[in-house]
Scaffold this active site. Sequence first.
Site, short mmCIF file in Angstrom:
data_model
loop_
_atom_site.label_atom_id
_atom_site.label_comp_id
_atom_site.label_asym_id
_atom_site.label_seq_id
_atom_site.Cartn_x
_atom_site.Cartn_y
_atom_site.Cartn_z
N ASP A 14 0.82 -1.22 0.00
CA ASP A 14 0.00 0.00 0.00
C ASP A 14 0.85 1.27 0.00
O ASP A 14 0.66 2.16 0.84
CB ASP A 14 -0.93 0.02 1.22
CG ASP A 14 -1.71 -1.27 1.39
OD1 ASP A 14 -2.05 -1.89 0.37
OD2 ASP A 14 -1.97 -1.66 2.55
N GLU A 186 -11.50 0.96 -3.44
CA GLU A 186 -10.87 1.36 -2.19
C GLU A 186 -9.62 2.19 -2.50
O GLU A 186 -9.37 2.55 -3.64
CB GLU A 186 -10.49 0.11 -1.38
CG GLU A 186 -9.58 -0.85 -2.13
CD GLU A 186 -9.32 -2.16 -1.39
OE1 GLU A 186 -9.37 -2.17 -0.15
OE2 GLU A 186 -9.05 -3.17 -2.07
#
Length: 534
Positions: A14, A186
């Site tokens: 991420d 997301e």
Amino acid sequence: MKIINPVLKGFNPDPSFCRVGDDYYIATSTFEWFPGVQIHHSKDLINWQLVAQPLDRTDLLDMKGNPDSGGVWAPQLSYHDNKFWLIYSDVKVTGGAWKDVYNYLVTSETIDGEWSKPIYLNGSGFDPSLFHDDDGRKYLVNMLWDPRSNHHEFYGIVLQEYDHEKEKLVGDPEIIYKGTDWGLVEAPHLYKLNGYYYLLTAEGGTKFEHQATIARSKDIRGPYETHPENPLITSFPYPQIELQKAGHGSFVETQDGEWYFAHLTTRPVHAEGNKLSQSRGYGTLGRETAIQKVYWEDDWPYIVGGNKPSVEVEAPNLTEQKWESTYPIVDDFDSTDLNINFQTLRIPFSEEIGSLKERKGYLRLYGRESFHSLFTQSLVARRWQSLDFEAETKIEFEPETFQQQAGLVAYYNTKNWTSFHVTWNEEKGKILDISSCDRFETTRPIANNEIVIPESVTAVYLKMKVNKKYYQFYYSFDGETWEEVPVLFDTYKLSDDYIEEQGFFTGAFIGMSCIDVSGRRKPADFDYFKYKEN
């Protein structure tokens, strides 16, 4: 010069890209590992050095009781108003209909300085990020979680203005993007360029179907049109390439106007024969960070070489700067602080579980809870960053009951680990034994053949060797003559892709542990820790 991917090896997913002048930073998720958030620094996008783990206090991050793969999800790092801004989630529930999550903001004037007390933002969903608009206003975006049955849990991307003087969100939250048919939208990040707001998201989940999606609008509130050749990047149509699961990421612009995209990826290894249930292999090292070059056409970004990740990427026109490693091959524990590459589970390294001061030159761990615990484990570990390495330590431990053990552990989560340790047997005395936990079922592979430690031996040397698909343990009573334990363990069982239930977002660790469920908190002393890639 070339960027060789992945640039951040081992569990570093991420990525959030940030440039400040000539300095580049990438912040990555740490989930249940403490301190929270890893920040790496570079001058050239080629060479990276771990420089900070900012969430290092319990007032910033309290994870006792957090589930496997809960904790810090998808941090976002930005620089504005002469300071760093760090947005992060603390996820408390990962399974079932609900996703209990707290989203926070902290700031610091320096990347490795003391970060402010956290400002609570919201709990409507995970993956929050902060956008600084050029008119001085700030906005938070995050995915919105929907717990209702017969509804898709990923409801869309929500935008809300943030007032830093009031230290809170203001106005009404608005859904600005529902994603594409890939679903599971997301990881939102907002950018502004040439009059457009660009909304970068991740879709398709975080397994092999993962991808990054980009959309744009003239108005920050939308409507947003999706890239005409979406996805921006994915590995899904390319099962044979080395870098899989490409998706969740962020952009950076260099000093010279070049653009690059950092994204998560994994390098799966195939298991043997009928053990292979995942056709693309198993990512034991977890999700790593890679960087791709970007070009622009008709005000849309594209990945150089097509919408798939490349191992070798043209580097920017910057002076190369190599860094000295932050981790020595052998750590003699001469410092009173843990090396930055070590982390603990859910809680800080403190007198509650250990000390580097109690015995000079040793890491002392006090026996605490078992590997199944979500609260107080006495475990100090570092990431596997290669599938060809060896780890070694020297331990002094005097157990008095089978409820006490200390040694090396290959760890994925509370349900998947293997421990090679010193413990006690009522008939044999002090022994070396192995416990292995596979999806919450624990076995003792050398039961009835435990290794008896001679009474004259006060310190035992333990070693683990990893050779791509397998790992194996060794021991020595003098530090020179080594004996192997004739049991091979599969590396794939410490991978995201083997952990099919909740809690598969991290990667394999190797470390030192001390367990004492008798409550006596028996200490173990570790003289050194060696981690050497071959």
